[in-house]
Design a protein around this motif. Structure first.
Motif, PDB file in Angstrom:
ATOM      1  N   GLN A 177       0.526  -1.276  -0.212  1.00  0.00           N
ATOM      2  CA  GLN A 177      -0.050   0.103  -0.209  1.00  0.00           C
ATOM      3  C   GLN A 177       0.536   1.185  -0.052  1.00  0.00           C
ATOM      4  N   GLY A 178       2.568   1.217  -0.553  1.00  0.00           N
ATOM      5  CA  GLY A 178       3.296   2.282  -0.713  1.00  0.00           C
ATOM      6  C   GLY A 178       3.323   3.146   1.333  1.00  0.00           C
ATOM      7  N   ARG A 179       3.381   2.337   2.376  1.00  0.00           N
ATOM      8  CA  ARG A 179       3.733   2.257   3.600  1.00  0.00           C
ATOM      9  C   ARG A 179       5.045   1.442   4.489  1.00  0.00           C
ATOM     10  N   LYS A 180       5.871   1.787   3.903  1.00  0.00           N
ATOM     11  CA  LYS A 180       7.111   1.093   4.776  1.00  0.00           C
ATOM     12  C   LYS A 180       6.818   0.613   6.716  1.00  0.00           C
ATOM     13  N   LEU A 181       6.785  -0.249   7.032  1.00  0.00           N
ATOM     14  CA  LEU A 181       6.782  -0.904   8.591  1.00  0.00           C
ATOM     15  C   LEU A 181       7.492  -1.680   8.745  1.00  0.00           C
ATOM     16  N   SER A 182       8.549  -1.498   9.992  1.00  0.00           N
ATOM     17  CA  SER A 182       9.859  -2.785  10.117  1.00  0.00           C
ATOM     18  C   SER A 182       9.168  -3.571  10.974  1.00  0.00           C
ATOM     19  N   THR A 183       8.976  -5.086  10.809  1.00  0.00           N
ATOM     20  CA  THR A 183       7.925  -5.900  11.453  1.00  0.00           C
ATOM     21  C   THR A 183       8.297  -5.893  12.856  1.00  0.00           C
ATOM     22  N   GLU A 184       9.619  -5.322  13.472  1.00  0.00           N
ATOM     23  CA  GLU A 184       9.601  -5.041  14.745  1.00  0.00           C
ATOM     24  C   GLU A 184       8.761  -4.356  14.979  1.00  0.00           C
ATOM     25  N   THR A 185       8.262  -2.517  14.622  1.00  0.00           N
ATOM     26  CA  THR A 185       7.606  -2.112  14.794  1.00  0.00           C
ATOM     27  C   THR A 185       5.866  -2.176  14.950  1.00  0.00           C
ATOM     28  N   VAL A 186       5.717  -3.386  13.855  1.00  0.00           N
ATOM     29  CA  VAL A 186       4.539  -4.120  13.629  1.00  0.00           C
ATOM     30  C   VAL A 186       4.329  -4.700  15.208  1.00  0.00           C
ATOM     31  N   TYR A 187       4.874  -5.454  15.439  1.00  0.00           N
ATOM     32  CA  TYR A 187       4.570  -6.246  16.585  1.00  0.00           C
ATOM     33  C   TYR A 187       4.733  -5.704  17.925  1.00  0.00           C
ATOM     34  N   ASN A 188       5.956  -3.807  17.784  1.00  0.00           N
ATOM     35  CA  ASN A 188       4.963  -2.781  19.220  1.00  0.00           C
ATOM     36  C   ASN A 188       3.708  -2.978  18.607  1.00  0.00           C
ATOM     37  N   TYR A 189       2.757  -2.129  17.336  1.00  0.00           N
ATOM     38  CA  TYR A 189       1.579  -1.624  17.339  1.00  0.00           C
ATOM     39  C   TYR A 189       1.119  -2.638  18.238  1.00  0.00           C
ATOM     40  N   LEU A 190       0.770  -4.067  17.443  1.00  0.00           N
ATOM     41  CA  LEU A 190      -0.073  -5.061  18.064  1.00  0.00           C
ATOM     42  C   LEU A 190       0.140  -5.849  19.599  1.00  0.00           C
ATOM     43  N   ASP A 191       1.403  -5.014  19.979  1.00  0.00           N
ATOM     44  CA  ASP A 191       1.557  -5.357  21.610  1.00  0.00           C
ATOM     45  C   ASP A 191       0.742  -4.204  22.374  1.00  0.00           C
ATOM     46  N   ALA A 192       0.757  -2.762  21.946  1.00  0.00           N
ATOM     47  CA  ALA A 192       0.159  -2.125  22.295  1.00  0.00           C
ATOM     48  C   ALA A 192      -1.250  -2.173  22.106  1.00  0.00           C
ATOM     49  N   LEU A 193      -1.922  -2.528  21.113  1.00  0.00           N
ATOM     50  CA  LEU A 193      -2.758  -2.961  20.827  1.00  0.00           C
ATOM     51  C   LEU A 193      -3.640  -3.667  21.934  1.00  0.00           C
ATOM     52  N   GLU A 194      -3.207  -4.923  21.771  1.00  0.00           N
ATOM     53  CA  GLU A 194      -3.386  -6.566  23.124  1.00  0.00           C
ATOM     54  C   GLU A 194      -2.983  -5.922  24.335  1.00  0.00           C
ATOM     55  N   GLU A 195      -2.386  -4.938  24.827  1.00  0.00           N
ATOM     56  CA  GLU A 195      -2.238  -4.270  26.093  1.00  0.00           C
ATOM     57  C   GLU A 195      -3.121  -3.423  26.645  1.00  0.00           C
ATOM     58  N   ALA A 196      -3.893  -2.655  25.566  1.00  0.00           N
ATOM     59  CA  ALA A 196      -5.862  -2.013  25.848  1.00  0.00           C
ATOM     60  C   ALA A 196      -6.738  -2.914  26.004  1.00  0.00           C
ATOM     61  N   PHE A 197      -6.260  -4.333  25.667  1.00  0.00           N
ATOM     62  CA  PHE A 197      -7.170  -5.098  26.120  1.00  0.00           C
ATOM     63  C   PHE A 197      -8.551  -5.589  24.445  1.00  0.00           C
ATOM     64  N   LEU A 198      -7.468  -4.491  23.318  1.00  0.00           N
ATOM     65  CA  LEU A 198      -8.058  -4.644  22.251  1.00  0.00           C
ATOM     66  C   LEU A 198      -8.822  -5.856  21.311  1.00  0.00           C
ATOM     67  N   ILE A 199      -7.568  -6.420  21.372  1.00  0.00           N
ATOM     68  CA  ILE A 199      -6.953  -7.890  20.740  1.00  0.00           C
ATOM     69  C   ILE A 199      -6.503  -8.917  21.846  1.00  0.00           C
ATOM     70  N   ARG A 200      -6.664 -10.203  20.848  1.00  0.00           N
ATOM     71  CA  ARG A 200      -6.287 -11.787  22.041  1.00  0.00           C
ATOM     72  C   ARG A 200      -5.133 -12.022  20.997  1.00  0.00           C
ATOM     73  N   LYS A 201      -4.356 -12.180  21.393  1.00  0.00           N
ATOM     74  CA  LYS A 201      -3.263 -13.042  20.535  1.00  0.00           C
ATOM     75  C   LYS A 201      -3.491 -15.169  20.534  1.00  0.00           C
ATOM     76  N   ILE A 202      -3.111 -15.641  19.278  1.00  0.00           N
ATOM     77  CA  ILE A 202      -2.935 -17.134  19.710  1.00  0.00           C
ATOM     78  C   ILE A 202      -2.837 -17.466  19.483  1.00  0.00           C
ATOM     79  N   SER A 203      -1.550 -18.188  19.959  1.00  0.00           N
ATOM     80  CA  SER A 203      -0.046 -19.024  19.066  1.00  0.00           C
ATOM     81  C   SER A 203      -0.766 -20.020  18.814  1.00  0.00           C
ATOM     82  N   ARG A 204       0.209 -20.513  18.624  1.00  0.00           N
ATOM     83  CA  ARG A 204       0.350 -21.812  17.550  1.00  0.00           C
ATOM     84  C   ARG A 204       0.813 -22.977  18.447  1.00  0.00           C
ATOM     85  N   TYR A 205       0.047 -24.063  18.224  1.00  0.00           N
ATOM     86  CA  TYR A 205       1.009 -25.313  19.077  1.00  0.00           C
ATOM     87  C   TYR A 205       1.279 -26.502  18.424  1.00  0.00           C
ATOM     88  N   ASP A 206       2.426 -26.778  19.119  1.00  0.00           N
ATOM     89  CA  ASP A 206       2.382 -28.728  17.885  1.00  0.00           C
ATOM     90  C   ASP A 206       2.119 -29.618  18.685  1.00  0.00           C
TER      91      ASP A 206
END
Length: 411
Positions: free
Chosen positions: A250-279
């Motif tokens: 979409q023409g916007r550059k953002l590092s993977t690390e910064t994306v994780y920081n944004y996701l952590d901030a959203l999760e910290e505010a209880f807007l989203i929940r991250k669910i990890s995979r399990y083998d």
């Protein structure tokens, strides 16, 4: 109209009741408007019913402008000290949205040492339990997470509000699917014209105050694009790199690390929940490729609109959050090339769950049952769908109606 604070949420009150007068600080967490303040008010009523003198209860809601004079720790400590000096006896200190007070952790820790008191605090930030609180009070606090209403609680609220007249269970479930579980929606007519503007205001409040304000995010438009990506991909496995690549297109550059920081901030505010995979075979958590679900799916619909073609991801969202309410640790199961929607762990319990909209034909039944049939242990295995109420078992794998499962709270 009955105020929502008078509608008892028994599971939480029972949980908190078990810790009354116990030597731990009770930390009640959850997203904005999930009902923490109402539960704290009900706790006050419970204390009064237990013959606690009203003068021994300090109830402070830091969202109130009337408490602006207590906005720093010194003023708060002085206020409680003066209150304690009025008369002898145990104090019950109830502090609502305590994260608004910078450095509150050290002051609350001092209360515990300096006074005979029982302490309860609420906050809308997951980091309430990290940092200095852990350092000061390791082993001396207990977290009580509060979630938006479950479907079972939704039925209790609609009955108490007189909203259930003429609505069968299926109709009420559709309401729950569309509008979510934030208790405040029961203070108004349940329709999109009134509910969605209310939920949009909550979303904006979470984004502005709990995410942008707290983390000093400058590029708000970029944050909104990430939230939109999460909404469009609810129920799908992806990585932070997937989001980074999407934004790059979409023409916007953002590092993977910064994306994780944004996701952590959203999760910290209880807007989203991250669910990890399990083998499942390797019995280990996988570090990449997660799913993200919304704490309250009604907020998502308010921003993006309700979409019938997203029903599969929406039903997964409901099941994920219900498992969290019941105290399970939740993972996405990986079984070779197959995926199991959820593995839920709670102490010695384990449940495997597949979620689908309808078992419409033999091919769909085969697809949903096959991953569970490959798992040969003794733990319960369920397929949850919206088909009319009928039970079906195949080689130990049971099919249940999803709405009924949400109400009955059975494995």
């Amino acid at each position: 109209m009955i105020n929502q604070s008078f509608i008892r949420r028994e599971a939480y009150l029972e949980m908190i009741g078990n810790y009354i007068d116990k030597p731990v600080i009770k930390v009640i967490t959850g997203m904005r408007r999930s009902g923490k303040s109402a539960i704290l008010a009900l706790l006050r009523e419970e204390l009064l019913e237990r013959k606690v003198d009203e003068e021994r209860i300090i109830f402070l809601n830091f969202e109130s402008q009337r408490l602006a004079a207590l906005a720093d720790t010194e003023s708060l400590y002085k206020y409680v000290t003066e209150y304690a000096q009025k008369s002898p006896g145990r104090l019950y200190i109830l502090l609502d949205e305590v994260q608004r007070i910078t450095g509150w952790e050290r002051t609350v820790a001092s209360f515990r040492v300096d006074f005979d008191c029982d302490i309860y605090v609420t906050g809308s930030n997951a980091n309430l339990l990290s940092g200095e609180l852990h350092t000061l009070l390791a082993g001396r606090f207990v977290e009580i997470p509060v979630y938006p209403l479950s479907f079972a609680e939704h039925l209790v609220f609609t009955k108490a509000k007189g909203e259930d007249g003429g609505k069968d269970l299926n109709t009420q479930f559709i309401d729950y699917l569309r509008y979510g579980g934030l208790p405040g929606i029961h203070e108004m007519d349940i329709n999109s014209g009134t509910v969605y503007p209310y939920l949009t205001d909550i979303f904006n409040s979470v984004i502005l105050k709990d995410v942008i304000g707290r983390h000093h995010i400058r590029d708000t438009e970029l944050l909104e694009r990430i939230v939109k990506f999460l909404m469009d991909n609810m129920g799908h496995i992806f990585s932070a790199k997937s989001i980074s690549d999407f934004l790059k297109n979409q023409g916007r550059k953002l590092s993977t690390e910064t994306v994780y920081n944004y996701l952590d901030a959203l999760e910290e505010a209880f807007l989203i929940r991250k669910i990890s995979r399990y083998d499942i075979k390797g019995k280990r958590q996988l570090e990449t490729q997660e799913k993200y679900f919304f704490e309250d799916h009604g907020v998502k619909h308010a921003i993006q609109g309700y979409r019938d073609n997203e029903i599969s991801g929406l039903l997964e969202n409901l099941v994920c959050m219900e498992l969290k309410r019941r105290g399970f640790r939740v993972y996405i199961g990986q079984l070779g090339q197959r995926e199991v929607d959820f593995i839920a762990l709670r102490r010695e319990e384990k449940i495997y769950i597949q979620v689908c909209y309808l078992l419409s034909d033999s091919a769909v039944i085969e697809r949903e049952f096959a991953p569970l049939l490959e798992i040969k242990d003794q733990y319960p295995k369920l397929v949850l769908s919206m088909d009319p109420i009928w039970d079906y078992t195949k080689e130990g794998v049971r099919r249940k109606n999803l709405a009924e499962w949400l109400i009955k709270k059975i494995p």
